[in-house]
Design an enzyme around this catalytic site. Structure first.
Site, PDB file in Angstrom:
ATOM      1  N   GLU A 138       9.996 -21.220  22.965  1.00 35.21           N
ATOM      2  CA  GLU A 138      10.486 -19.867  22.709  1.00 35.21           C
ATOM      3  C   GLU A 138      10.610 -19.169  24.044  1.00 35.21           C
ATOM      4  O   GLU A 138       9.806 -19.388  24.938  1.00 35.21           O
ATOM      5  CB  GLU A 138       9.472 -19.089  21.857  1.00 35.21           C
ATOM      6  N   HIS A 187       4.324 -27.279  12.491  1.00 32.94           N
ATOM      7  CA  HIS A 187       5.727 -27.641  12.718  1.00 32.94           C
ATOM      8  C   HIS A 187       5.890 -28.981  13.432  1.00 32.94           C
ATOM      9  O   HIS A 187       6.634 -29.848  12.996  1.00 32.94           O
ATOM     10  CB  HIS A 187       6.434 -26.566  13.552  1.00 32.94           C
ATOM     11  N   ARG A 230       0.802  -1.207   0.000  1.00 33.42           N
ATOM     12  CA  ARG A 230       0.000   0.000   0.000  1.00 33.42           C
ATOM     13  C   ARG A 230       0.844   1.269   0.000  1.00 33.42           C
ATOM     14  O   ARG A 230       0.417   2.309  -0.464  1.00 33.42           O
ATOM     15  CB  ARG A 230      -0.903  -0.006   1.232  1.00 33.42           C
TER      16      ARG A 230
END
Lengths: 317, 520
Positions: B249, B273, B74
């Protein structure tokens, strides 16, 4: 870290290596190969060690440098161990032999106790190489023997020796320097129109073993007449390849030694960076494969089938 | 996975390139003439992963001469502004050293098209740009469209690509589409999404990126299993006790509320995953490494995968709370900006599955993932049974655990083997030790980024490493009952402290069968 071991023996070197590992844990055990470099003692040896260190970032290895010192001297072995930051991802052992220890036989004798167990051995002559590398005492220890005709004082003569003395397991960096060229040509033929190549012209510097070798490769692979011509005003080494096909020629040329242009009929010219490759880059590629390179052997044999042109190929588009 | 090299288009089948030879292992695979169009080019993924990967490929000489990169977004940019953005991304994130000549040649192929997805005019301009590139750069009508955009925008973009003729393939030219996860949020939405994409692009032109599959270590699972004599004989229920697949994580979910709230860890990670990693770990040996054979085996093993009941005991979910994590004061999920203070979104998920075939009958596979856990790590741990008889006194083997083989997917890629060894000394005493293979020490620096490999495979038309819609749909089928059970339950996710290894319920889930989680 650099540890000097003057007037030493290989068993003292081995003891010191174990000691260094135990005390500092400086050496990892993940070495994948032993690279034996044979040079004359001098400044070139350092350049070659640097190239090996760079390549070791891709292939952690033990590098054994056999630096031959003065032959007319008392027998002495000066050893040096480099680990950590001074050795890239490898460990470097420099063996400087003097007097009788500067001979080929004695060099091989010093190398044997320092080879990594079970790991492949690669011999590399960064400068002058023996006439038949596979007959050399160190060459006989190795699965893979790497030479570089271009860095020899007389590249054409060295290259002739390579052709005459080739056995499986030998490679020369003149071949490695061609990989990008070969890949671009092969990719050009991957794409339509899928027509047979009817002839080829390869041009480069008059003294350029790589150019001869590329012509030999094309002669074998394509089974057509290949002409090897000189080029004027090129940036050194290889400068152009032309593959003739019914619908027009595929041309790949590099007038300035840096940027190549790919020209095909009915398509716009396409440019791509194609630098001459440095020794570290070539060495890293060599160490990637440790099996005999049959394609190289065929290309060497193909040189006998090429014809020599006298008229220089003009590269101005 | 390089067998069965393909070139684009029909008619290529009976053509053998005389310059290629399977013995010629030096020759890299370079993509044929082509271009890549990225939608959502201003996004994080595009700047941190895609652009650097493209430069790295160019630097390694694997992109075709005349390669073109078109950005669509954009922003009110010119092609030069776009070039500058790519330049900064490359300088900041590229893996290989910066080389001006490579950059200059690559940058000549950059174009930018400004517009929104519902703007017919913008897509006509894009179509024009692409045709122009064929003429000027010689991209040969071969273009890949990378949709780095939210899935909600897929229908409109696909429709636009069809309307403007951009998706039309003719003759030997190809058009391909690359999509990123999430591939739906349950089976129904996944089927819908596949229908939308397949309406415009045939399935063999659709490349679904699961970047884990581009990782060297994941591909190495196949090498480890099928190239060695050492492991395959014990890779079954006779010797394997259970398998733990972990993706942890240490970061939280601040700034991702728009995507994550209401989705949760199971949908975000387990569905794609972890089930893919399970497929690689548990699949049978493929007949060959061609993409068809590989997928056939993956689908077979996913079809044999079932949840273990009762789900209340064999699954666990959690949500991190605020507190000190590694010297930093962090906020809990419900305090993060943009999240519903009563959010029941799970940030930790663990499930138990079994693979119902002869090889794996009775071996549980535990899959877990979470945010704000102890550290960032992804690994596959195959835990073996204890030796049936120990000719030692009990005191000698008190410290002996179970043998384990751990594939460390990231970071510190490699393989660890855990086994008992005699402790030096006059007494016989056996203790666990580890033996380590590190990619970083055996093949340093050679490992390309996952995205490099995957983008190159898209351009080469090599589909082995991309899951097909059947795999995606089957994975949802496996996971959906868990999500349904969690939604139906009265209580929400169990709280766990940031920096820990998940809620207590996940330990109970293991303790149920007398097992424990490995600390990765």
């Amino acid at each position: 870290m650099i540890v000097d071991l003057p007037s030493s023996t290989t068993s003292a070197v081995n003891r010191k290596l174990v000691e260094l590992r135990e005390s500092g844990g400086v050496m990892a055990l993940g070495r994948v190969l032993t690279l034996v470099m044979v040079t004359d003692d001098g400044g070139d040896a350092e350049d070659a060690i640097e190239a090996a260190n760079a390549a070791s970032r891709e292939h952690p290895c033990r590098v054994i440098v056999v630096a031959r010192g003065a032959r007319k001297a008392a027998p002495r072995l000066d050893a040096q161990i480099r680990v950590g930051g001074d050795a890239g991802a490898s460990e470097v052992i420099v063996l400087r032999g003097y007097g009788p220890l500067a001979s080929e036989e004695a060099g091989a004798g010093m190398v044997v106790p320092l080879l990594l167990p079970d790991a492949p051995v690669v011999a590399w002559w960064p400068g002058e190489a023996p006439a038949v590398p596979s007959d050399d005492p160190i060459g006989r220890l190795a699965q893979r023997r790497i030479t570089d005709a271009l860095s020899s004082r007389n590249p054409n003569k060295a290259f002739e020796q390579r052709r005459a003395g080739h056995v499986a397991g030998d490679t020369d960096l003149t071949w490695t320097r061609l990989t990008h060229w070969r890949a671009l040509l092969a990719t050009a033929l991957d794409n339509p129109p899928h027509e047979a190549v009817t002839g080829a012209v390869v041009a480069g510097e008059t003294v350029s073993p790589s150019t001869d070798l590329l012509a030999g490769w094309l002669a074998v692979r394509l089974d057509v007449k290949v002409k090897r011509s000189p080029a004027i005003d090129n940036g050194g080494g290889m400068s152009s390849v032309q593959l003739t096909r019914r619908s027009g020629a595929i041309e790949l040329f590099r007038p300035d030694g840096r940027t190549a242009t790919l020209r095909q009929p009915g398509q716009p010219d396409r440019m791509i960076p194609l630098n001459r490759r440095g020794v570290p880059d070539c060495l890293a590629e060599e160490l990637r494969r440790l099996d005999p390179d049959e394609i190289y052997a065929e290309a060497l044999a193909g040189i006998g089938r090429i014809s020599r042109g006298r008229t220089p190929v003009n590269l101005v588009p | 996975m390089t067998a069965g090299r393909t070139t684009a288009g029909p008619g290529a089948l009976d053509w053998t390139n005389p310059l290629r030879d399977p013995r010629d292992k030096r020759l890299p695979r370079i993509a044929g003439p082509c271009g890549l169009v990225i939608f959502g080019v201003t996004g994080d993924l595009s700047r941190k992963k895609l652009m650097p990967a493209i430069y790295d490929l160019a630097n390694r000489g694997l992109l075709p001469p005349g390669f073109a990169l078109v950005g669509f977004a954009r922003r009110d940019w010119g092609s030069e502004d776009f070039g500058k953005v790519v330049y900064e991304a490359v300088r900041a994130h590229a893996r290989t050293p910066f080389r001006q000549d490579v950059w200059d040649k690559l940058a000549e192929g950059f174009r930018f098209v400004q517009g929104t997805f519902d703007d017919d005019d913008a897509f006509d301009r894009l179509s024009h740009t692409v045709r122009d590139l064929d003429r000027v750069r010689g991209t040969g009508g071969n273009h890949a469209f990378y949709l780095s955009i939210p899935p909600a925008a897929f229908p409109v973009v696909c429709k636009q690509l069809a309307r403007s003729g951009l998706s039309a393939q003719d003759g030997e030219q190809w058009r391909r589409v690359v999509i990123e996860k999430p591939f739906g949020h349950d089976l129904k939405s996944a089927i819908e999404l596949n229908e939308i994409v397949n309406e415009v692009f045939p399935e063999d032109s659709v490349f679904r990126i699961d970047h884990y599959l581009g990782k060297e270590t994941v591909q190495n699972v196949l090498a480890l299993r099928f190239a060695n004599q050492l492991y395959e004989p014990i890779w079954n229920s006779h010797y394997v006790d259970h398998v733990q697949i972990t993706m942890a994580e240490d970061i939280g979910l601040g700034g991702r509320a728009g995507y994550y709230d209401g989705i949760g860890a199971a949908r975000d990670v387990i569905q794609n995953h972890l089930l893919q990693l399970l497929a690689f770990t548990a699949m049978e040996e493929p007949v060959s490494f061609s993409s068809d054979e590989l997928r056939a085996e993956k689908i077979k093993v996913l079809n044999a995968t079932r949840l273990v009941s009762p789900l209340t005991e064999t699954t666990a979910r959690g949500q991190y709370t605020g507190g000190w994590q590694g010297g930093e004061l962090v906020r809990g999920l419900t305090e993060e900006e943009g999240y519903d203070p009563d959010s029941r979104t799970e940030t930790f998920a663990a499930i138990t599955v079994e693979v119902d075939n002869r090889r794996w009958a009775g071996v549980p596979f535990y899959l877990r993932t979470g945010k704000r856990l102890g550290r960032r790590v992804t690994e596959i741990a195959v835990i073996f049974k204890r030796a049936p008889h120990l000719p030692f006194d009990a005191t000698m083997t008190e410290e002996l655990g179970q043998n384990a083989l751990v594939v460390r997917v990231q970071p510190d890629e490699g393989v660890t083997m855990r086994f008992g060894s005699k402790v030096p000394g006059s007494q016989m005493e056996v203790r666990d030790v580890t033996m380590d293979f590190g990619y970083g020490t055996a093949f340093t620096e050679a490992s390309p980024e996952a995205y490099e490999r995957l983008i190159l495979d898209v351009l080469l038309g090599e589909p082995s490493l991309f899951p097909v819609n059947q795999e995606v749909e089957r994975s949802w089928e496996i996971l959906d009952p868990v999500i349904d059970a969690w939604t139906a339950a009265d209580d929400g996710p169990d709280p766990y402290a940031a920096g820990s290894w998940g809620p207590e319920s996940s330990n109970r889930m293991m303790a149920r069968t007398g097992r424990t989680w490995r600390r990765p």
